[in-house]
Design an enzyme around this catalytic site. Structure first.
Site, mmCIF file in Angstrom:
data_model
loop_
_atom_site.group_PDB
_atom_site.id
_atom_site.type_symbol
_atom_site.label_atom_id
_atom_site.label_comp_id
_atom_site.label_asym_id
_atom_site.label_seq_id
_atom_site.Cartn_x
_atom_site.Cartn_y
_atom_site.Cartn_z
ATOM 1 N N GLY A 194 -39.170 -16.496 8.738
ATOM 2 C CA GLY A 194 -39.649 -16.117 8.315
ATOM 3 C C GLY A 194 -39.462 -16.437 6.515
ATOM 4 O O GLY A 194 -40.732 -16.159 6.139
ATOM 5 N N THR A 218 -38.355 -14.112 18.736
ATOM 6 C CA THR A 218 -39.051 -13.755 17.725
ATOM 7 C C THR A 218 -40.555 -13.684 19.833
ATOM 8 O O THR A 218 -41.310 -14.380 20.043
ATOM 9 C CB THR A 218 -39.959 -13.445 16.961
ATOM 10 O OG1 THR A 218 -38.611 -13.478 15.865
ATOM 11 C CG2 THR A 218 -40.561 -12.206 16.768
ATOM 12 N N THR A 250 -43.888 -16.753 15.523
ATOM 13 C CA THR A 250 -42.641 -16.563 15.434
ATOM 14 C C THR A 250 -42.146 -17.747 14.349
ATOM 15 O O THR A 250 -42.975 -19.164 14.420
ATOM 16 C CB THR A 250 -42.281 -16.764 16.380
ATOM 17 O OG1 THR A 250 -40.825 -17.297 16.775
ATOM 18 C CG2 THR A 250 -42.854 -17.766 17.331
ATOM 19 N N GLY A 251 -41.032 -18.061 13.754
ATOM 20 C CA GLY A 251 -40.369 -19.285 12.825
ATOM 21 C C GLY A 251 -39.751 -18.877 12.059
ATOM 22 O O GLY A 251 -38.953 -16.742 12.108
ATOM 23 N N ARG A 268 -32.006 -7.745 5.288
ATOM 24 C CA ARG A 268 -32.713 -8.717 5.342
ATOM 25 C C ARG A 268 -34.088 -8.233 6.242
ATOM 26 O O ARG A 268 -33.981 -8.179 7.061
ATOM 27 C CB ARG A 268 -31.772 -9.829 6.040
ATOM 28 C CG ARG A 268 -33.339 -11.508 5.541
ATOM 29 C CD ARG A 268 -33.779 -11.428 7.405
ATOM 30 N NE ARG A 268 -34.431 -12.656 7.072
ATOM 31 C CZ ARG A 268 -35.295 -13.494 8.426
ATOM 32 N NH1 ARG A 268 -35.487 -12.052 9.133
ATOM 33 N NH2 ARG A 268 -35.570 -14.255 7.969
ATOM 34 N N VAL A 269 -35.162 -8.941 6.024
ATOM 35 C CA VAL A 269 -36.877 -8.635 6.125
ATOM 36 C C VAL A 269 -37.366 -10.667 5.846
ATOM 37 O O VAL A 269 -37.674 -10.337 5.068
ATOM 38 C CB VAL A 269 -37.024 -7.681 5.723
ATOM 39 C CG1 VAL A 269 -38.703 -7.429 5.931
ATOM 40 C CG2 VAL A 269 -36.798 -6.418 5.928
ATOM 41 N N GLY A 270 -37.709 -9.943 7.511
ATOM 42 C CA GLY A 270 -38.264 -11.819 7.403
ATOM 43 C C GLY A 270 -40.348 -11.281 7.135
ATOM 44 O O GLY A 270 -39.988 -10.336 6.396
ATOM 45 N N ASP A 271 -40.306 -12.451 7.836
ATOM 46 C CA ASP A 271 -41.583 -12.473 7.934
ATOM 47 C C ASP A 271 -42.847 -10.932 9.077
ATOM 48 O O ASP A 271 -43.907 -10.799 8.569
ATOM 49 C CB ASP A 271 -42.548 -13.781 8.337
ATOM 50 C CG ASP A 271 -42.698 -14.300 9.590
ATOM 51 O OD1 ASP A 271 -41.121 -13.938 10.208
ATOM 52 O OD2 ASP A 271 -42.814 -14.183 10.381
HETATM 53 N N1 ASP Z 1 -39.864 -14.575 12.150
HETATM 54 C C1 ASP Z 1 -38.559 -14.207 12.477
HETATM 55 C C2 ASP Z 1 -37.878 -13.743 11.117
HETATM 56 O O1 ASP Z 1 -37.888 -14.768 10.058
HETATM 57 C C3 ASP Z 1 -37.638 -15.286 13.483
HETATM 58 C C4 ASP Z 1 -38.525 -15.031 14.469
HETATM 59 O O2 ASP Z 1 -39.760 -15.883 15.306
HETATM 60 O O3 ASP Z 1 -37.312 -15.485 15.629
HETATM 61 O O4 ASP Z 1 -36.897 -12.852 11.606
#
Ligand code: ASP
Length: 299
Positions: free
Chosen positions: A222, A168, A219-220, A196-199
């Site tokens: 989510g 990300t 980033t990480g 699916r939606v992350g953070d």
């Molecule tokens: N944070 C993103 C998600 O979970 C993934 C990422 O940071 O690579 O969608």
């Protein structure tokens, strides 16, 4: 106020053979945008522009180069936030667009809403002059090969896959008027469930900006970042601890309470930088006077 900008290009165990593309990508974003900030560009414009450059770069999981979901499609999420007004725009589950963060920027300027998803977000984008690209313009050989390697793997787990890769992108800036802004853009996690939606597009989790406390982008994984509202947590810690310690402390909270891994960048209202990650590596670049420092931070 001396303008500042810091960007990230993912936090994971970036393999040696991908290091130079990551460093080049984040360097290019800061090298291009920092002079514009010094010429009076606003922080909000700067984070959008920097993230646009990272979205165009196939190295990262945003715009071109995004991961594929479980059905082999690209679904993109993004957010942008203005630290002066606390206004924001978010989009999620969008198909095949090069610059989802710019759609988020347009959403921010709209009259009646601040977060659009799926079909409605696509319709909004089309009505505002964005075009849906043929999937092959965003899809890279690397992601197609990766998708086929995990498509039918019954032992595949989102969390394990995630600790493998997280690309990300995000940017945080301070402009000459003392305004802060942040932006984040992603293709999410590999083989994610459709919808699916992350953070990343969620205010407070994937990004936060408040002129009184600070601005951050993360980033990480989510599902764990949302547990601790990582970027808002970091921003709230900045006034007392400064951005470097705030970033470390927020990551410690992510690990201890959220059981998560990732990284974040931040800037204080005074223009001091912070970044931290609990993954093996994180790609970042920042402006220092007229110089750019771009590197892979190693844990
Ligand atoms: N944070 C993103 C998600 O979970 C993934 C990422 O940071 O690579 O969608």
């Amino acid at each position: 106020m001396e303008p500042k900008i810091i960007v990230h290009g993912g936090a994971w165990d970036i393999p040696d053979e991908h290091v130079s593309d990551h460093v080049k990508g984040v360097h290019h974003a800061v090298e291009t945008v920092a002079p514009l900030l010094r010429q009076g560009m606003t922080a909000l414009e700067a984070v959008e522009r920097a993230v646009n450059l990272l979205e165009e770069d196939p190295t990262f999981d945003a715009g071109r180069g995004a991961f594929l979901n479980a059905e082999g499609n690209i679904e993109l999420d993004a957010m942008i936030m203005d630290g002066e007004s606390l206004d924001f725009g978010c989009v999620a589950a969008m198909r095949n667009l090069l610059h989802p963060v710019s759609v988020a920027r347009k959403v921010m300027d709209s009259k009646d809403f601040r977060f659009l998803v799926g079909e409605g977000a696509m319709r909004f984008a089309m009505n505002n002059g964005f075009s849906e690209l043929p999937p092959e313009e965003l899809l890279t050989e690397r992601e197609l090969t990766f998708f086929h390697s995990i498509k039918n793997d019954q032992s595949f787990s989102q969390i394990e896959a995630f600790s493998g890769r997280s690309d990300t992108v995000g940017a945080v800036a301070l402009d000459e008027n003392g305004n802060l802004a942040c932006a984040t853009s992603t293709g999410g996690t590999p083989r994610k469930h459709p919808g699916r939606v992350g953070d990343s597009p969620v205010i407070g989790s994937g990004g936060y900006a408040d002129n009184e406390t600070g601005a951050a982008s993360s980033t990480g994984y989510g599902e764990t970042i949302m547990r601790v509202v990582l970027c808002k947590t970091a921003c709230d810690l900045i006034p007392d601890r400064g951005p470097a310690e705030a970033a470390n402390r927020a990551l410690e909270i992510l690990h201890r309470k959220g059981k998560g891994y990732g990284g974040l960048i931040c800037i204080s209202p005074e223009g001091n930088y912070g970044f931290a990650h609990n993954t093996p590596r994180m790609a970042y670049a920042l402006a220092q006077g007229h110089d750019v420092r771009a590197d892979i931070s190693v844990k």
